[in-house]
Design an enzyme around this catalytic site. Structure first.
Site, short mmCIF file in Angstrom:
data_model
loop_
_atom_site.label_atom_id
_atom_site.label_comp_id
_atom_site.label_asym_id
_atom_site.label_seq_id
_atom_site.Cartn_x
_atom_site.Cartn_y
_atom_site.Cartn_z
CG PHE A 117 45.73 30.13 33.33
CD1 PHE A 117 45.92 31.43 32.78
CD2 PHE A 117 45.14 30.39 34.71
CE1 PHE A 117 45.74 32.63 33.29
CE2 PHE A 117 44.66 31.50 35.07
CZ PHE A 117 45.10 32.74 34.38
CD GLN A 237 40.78 26.37 42.42
OE1 GLN A 237 40.39 27.17 41.82
NE2 GLN A 237 41.24 25.05 41.91
CG HIS A 239 44.06 31.73 43.07
ND1 HIS A 239 45.49 32.23 43.25
CD2 HIS A 239 43.85 31.77 41.84
CE1 HIS A 239 45.66 32.54 41.97
NE2 HIS A 239 44.74 32.10 41.04
CG LEU A 249 42.97 36.01 42.15
CD1 LEU A 249 42.97 34.81 43.21
CD2 LEU A 249 42.02 35.67 41.17
CD GLU A 252 46.56 29.27 37.54
OE1 GLU A 252 46.07 28.98 38.79
OE2 GLU A 252 46.46 28.67 36.43
NE ARG A 283 43.79 28.73 39.76
CZ ARG A 283 42.78 29.46 39.39
NH1 ARG A 283 41.51 29.33 39.86
NH2 ARG A 283 42.88 30.22 38.59
CG HIS A 349 39.87 31.44 43.66
ND1 HIS A 349 39.75 32.91 43.49
CD2 HIS A 349 40.07 30.79 42.21
CE1 HIS A 349 39.78 32.95 42.20
NE2 HIS A 349 39.91 32.02 41.49
NE ARG A 391 37.43 27.36 38.99
CZ ARG A 391 38.02 28.76 38.44
NH1 ARG A 391 38.39 28.66 37.29
NH2 ARG A 391 38.17 29.71 39.37
C1 FAD Z 1 38.72 37.76 41.60
C2 FAD Z 1 38.51 36.47 40.95
C3 FAD Z 1 39.15 36.12 39.66
C4 FAD Z 1 38.71 35.24 38.69
N1 FAD Z 1 39.33 34.89 37.72
C5 FAD Z 1 38.93 33.86 36.81
C6 FAD Z 1 39.47 33.71 35.70
O1 FAD Z 1 40.63 34.31 35.34
N2 FAD Z 1 39.13 32.60 34.87
C7 FAD Z 1 38.18 31.93 35.24
O2 FAD Z 1 37.71 30.88 34.28
N3 FAD Z 1 37.61 32.19 36.62
C8 FAD Z 1 37.90 33.04 37.23
N4 FAD Z 1 37.48 33.37 38.45
C9 FAD Z 1 36.08 32.46 38.79
C10 FAD Z 1 34.91 32.99 37.91
O3 FAD Z 1 35.05 34.48 37.71
C11 FAD Z 1 33.51 32.65 38.60
O4 FAD Z 1 33.42 31.38 39.18
C12 FAD Z 1 32.51 32.99 37.96
O5 FAD Z 1 32.72 34.22 37.16
C13 FAD Z 1 31.08 32.93 38.38
O6 FAD Z 1 30.10 33.27 37.39
P1 FAD Z 1 28.51 33.16 37.70
O7 FAD Z 1 27.51 33.57 36.52
O8 FAD Z 1 28.26 31.91 38.08
O9 FAD Z 1 28.35 34.07 38.88
P2 FAD Z 1 28.72 35.52 39.61
O10 FAD Z 1 29.30 36.35 38.25
O11 FAD Z 1 29.15 35.61 40.75
O12 FAD Z 1 27.20 36.22 39.38
C14 FAD Z 1 26.21 35.88 40.28
C15 FAD Z 1 24.90 36.71 40.35
O13 FAD Z 1 23.94 35.99 41.07
C16 FAD Z 1 23.39 37.17 41.72
N5 FAD Z 1 22.63 36.81 43.03
C17 FAD Z 1 23.42 36.09 44.15
N6 FAD Z 1 22.55 35.71 44.99
C18 FAD Z 1 21.55 36.33 44.83
C19 FAD Z 1 19.93 36.20 45.26
N7 FAD Z 1 19.95 35.73 46.49
N8 FAD Z 1 19.02 37.07 44.83
C20 FAD Z 1 19.40 37.68 43.51
N9 FAD Z 1 20.34 37.35 42.97
C21 FAD Z 1 21.49 36.77 43.36
C22 FAD Z 1 24.31 38.35 41.82
O14 FAD Z 1 23.67 39.43 41.94
C23 FAD Z 1 25.11 38.20 40.55
O15 FAD Z 1 24.35 38.90 39.52
C24 FAD Z 1 37.70 34.43 39.30
C25 FAD Z 1 37.04 34.56 40.48
C26 FAD Z 1 37.49 35.52 41.27
C27 FAD Z 1 36.81 35.81 42.31
#
Ligand code: FAD
Length: 582
Positions: A117, A237, A239, A249, A252, A283, A349, A391
């Site tokens: 990666f 960032q 992507h 997306l 990568e 990136r 991203h 990142r």
């Molecule tokens: C398409 C894509 C592909 C990716 N691929 C990778 C990868 O391969 N490897 C990697 O390391 N990272 C990757 N990332 C980044 C990574 O997936 C995210 O940064 C990470 O999953 C975020 O996790 P989280 O638990 O912080 O939030 P999220 O999984 O975004 O969850 C947020 C939660 O908060 C809740 N929420 C938000 N606002 C409120 C509110 N006001 N009230 C109540 N609940 C709320 C939502 O309902 C949700 O449950 C990718 C991101 C994307 C968009």
């Protein structure tokens, strides 16, 4: 309708990887998880390419190399004590996921498979290394499903489709949150000893983004409104490979498997920009390279995209290792990546910045890292800071799980040692006022009423044109002024649907308020930082300036709703800043 009151020792806001991991580490305590989406719709489920850990299953690897790559990738802005924890604990985290039932892709002899990666190297930058553990290109989906199943098994209490509006702070301690139940429009006060924000990112401040519609920076904005600063928001960032015009997306991992980028002249242009790592450079570097090619008119047929070519990998590799993105390209573009190259452009991203925390997920709110008792943050909404100015791919999934777990563990200690704080008087009062203003419309009368959709389009267009991959003082000043104006017009915003049940109009209006506040911190932080570092690239200040700018920014809310910036030092332990070449 009067608000309903609930009491839990710990309240977790967000049911993505960070929130669920924290919940699993609060076993035995009285915990509620609130999420505006059903948990398995959280954006973690969209993560494709992999989770980084120096398992060394395919070739020699060490957590120290992972640490070095992360620090260098961050353009030396990451806090190295936190990065050391990330790189060390990544290994046990991946093994924990395996033991909890995650179906990783395997090597022929049954070990967890790993692929290269961007920015992940062996021997401190000598060549690419295979460090990303993956489940085809559905790694996040498998993580989210695995953790959610474990939560159900452990009887974690969920409040689904509850949108958190405000953080309650009383006597210098966090006392709970106020939330709207989207299903019936009722208001709820959650009284708690400790609250964790795990609300994910804010990619929707931009027009072209890989982020789901719900990623509107809610937790960041709610914390900021409650007086907590946001750290390093200027670093956003892009992507390199989003589907042209849509931003969806293409992982990568596609380049990890050997995919190559070409410009409109058929050149492998990364040879010019990163001769060692080529298409697997970090990136920020590839996104800038693509923008430079596009600006020189070297897009495909002069248009605003380049090609990602997978054809030489062959059908078997494409369909088994990258099945989801193959589907996306077939569905959204009508192109078969087995037979034709994919049109791509950089897509917004990931927010490197967020709510400042220490290495236990405890929110800190000043330049000396003073803790706000009872308040925790983890995952993309937080800034610990392991990603600094940029990142590396696969490090967010590590971040959310390593620091989600640490936050959960420290919260378990905190709620065992402390009583409930008092609630503020009439805790739902200001949320009620806010909701009725949105439902009834602003003060300006019908003639001045403004549509939420129109304001959001303007915001996203401005941010995309003036505060994305390349920036300069003039454009950033313009975008800052525009945001000020949009925030004023937002006061007059009104919605069509006055109903209570699943009022998505109301939800979008609330989210727009969050987007505006978060975007403003990005724009002001970017204008003030007069250097180029990681994802923040100023054409009027093209050099990194360690003398003046090797520091984290903290954007505070002023009493009038503006932004004041302060700064705090970067923690440097093992690796002194060097020139960043790939
Ligand atoms: C398409 C894509 C592909 C990716 N691929 C990778 C990868 O391969 N490897 C990697 O390391 N990272 C990757 N990332 C980044 C990574 O997936 C995210 O940064 C990470 O999953 C975020 O996790 P989280 O638990 O912080 O939030 P999220 O999984 O975004 O969850 C947020 C939660 O908060 C809740 N929420 C938000 N606002 C409120 C509110 N006001 N009230 C109540 N609940 C709320 C939502 O309902 C949700 O449950 C990718 C991101 C994307 C968009």
């Amino acid at each position: 309708m009067p608000a309903s009151y609930h009491q839990f020792e710990a309240v977790i806001v967000g049911a993505g990887g960070a929130g669920l991991m924290a919940a699993l580490n609060l076993q035995g305590r009285d915990v509620a998880v609130l999420s505006k989406l059903h948990p398995v719709r959280s954006h973690t489920g969209a993560a494709q390419g992999g989770i980084g850990a120096a398992l060394g299953n395919m070739e020699e690897d060490h957590w120290e190399w992972h640490m070095f790559d992360t620090v260098k990738g961050s353009d030396y802005l990451a806090d190295q004590d936190a990065v050391e924890i990330l790189a060390r604990e990544a290994i046990e985290t991946v093994l924990e996921l395996e033991h909890r039932g995650l179906p990783f892709s395997r090597t022929p002899d049954g070990k967890i498979a790993q692929r290269p990666f961007g920015g992940h190297t062996r021997e401190y930058g000598k060549a690419a290394v295979r460090r990303a553990c993956y489940a085809a290109d559905r790694t996040g989906h498998m993580i989210l499903q695995t953790l959610y199943q474990q939560c159900i098994r452990n009887q974690v209490k969920f409040f689904n489709e509850y949108l958190v509006l405000e953080l309650l702070v009383e006597g210098g301690r966090v006392a709970g949150v106020v939330a709207l139940s989207v299903a019936d429009g009722s208001l709820h006060v959650f009284h708690a000893k400790a609250v964790l924000f795990a609300t994910g990112g804010c990619g929707r401040i931009y027009q072209i983004t890989s982020n789901a519609h719900a990623l509107t920076g809610d937790g960041m904005a709610v914390a900021w409104r409650a007086g907590v600063p946001l750290e390093d928001m200027e670093f956003f960032q892009f992507h390199p490979t989003g589907i042209y015009k849509m931003g969806i997306l293409i992982t990568e991992g596609a380049r990890g498997e050997g995919g190559k980028l070409f410009n409109g002249r058929g050149e492998r242009f990364m040879e010019k920009y990163a001769p060692t790592l080529l298409d697997l450079a970090p990136r920020d570097i590839i996104s800038r390279a693509i923008y430079r090619e596009l600006r020189q008119g070297h897009g495909i047929e002069g248009k605003w995209y380049v090609h990602l070519d997978l054809r030489h990998l062959g059908r078997a590799v494409i369909e088994t290792k990258l099945p989801d993105i193959t589907d996306f390209v077939r569905t959204y573009l009508g192109i078969d990546p087995v037979e034709a190259p994919i049109p791509v452009q950089p897509t917004a991203h990931y927010a490197m910045g967020g709510i400042p925390t220490d290495v236990w997920g405890r929110v800190v709110f000043d330049e000396k890292n003073k803790v706000l008792p009872g308040f925790y943050a983890a995952g993309e909404c937080a800034c610990v800071s392991v990603h600094g100015a940029n990142r590396l791919g696969t490090n967010s999934l590590v971040d959310i799980l390593v620091f989600g777990r640490r936050a959960g563990r420290d919260m378990a200690r905190f709620v065992a040692e402390n009583d409930f704080p008092p609630l503020p008087r009439q805790p739902e009062e200001s949320a009620l006022r806010w909701l009725s203003r949105l439902r009834e419309g602003g003060n300006g009368g019908a003639a001045r009423r403004v549509s939420v959709g129109e304001l959001r389009d303007t915001l996203q267009g401005e941010m995309m044109d003036k505060a994305s991959v390349f920036r300069d003082g003039k454009l950033l000043t313009e975008v800052g002024e525009k945001l000020q104006e949009l925030k004023e017009r937002y006061q007059e915003a009104t919605i069509q649907d006055r109903g209570r049940v699943f009022n998505t109009d109301l939800v979008e209006a609330i989210e727009l308020g969050f987007l505006l506040d978060v975007a403003h911190t990005v724009a002001v932080g970017a204008l003030t930082r007069q250097e180029s570092r990681g994802a923040h690239s100023r054409e009027d200040f093209p050099q990194r300036d360690d003398k003046n700018w090797l520091k984290h920014s903290l954007a505070y809310r002023t009493p009038s709703g503006g932004i004041e910036l302060k700064y705090k030092p970067v923690t440097i332990t093992r690796f002194q800043p060097q020139e960043r070449k790939y």
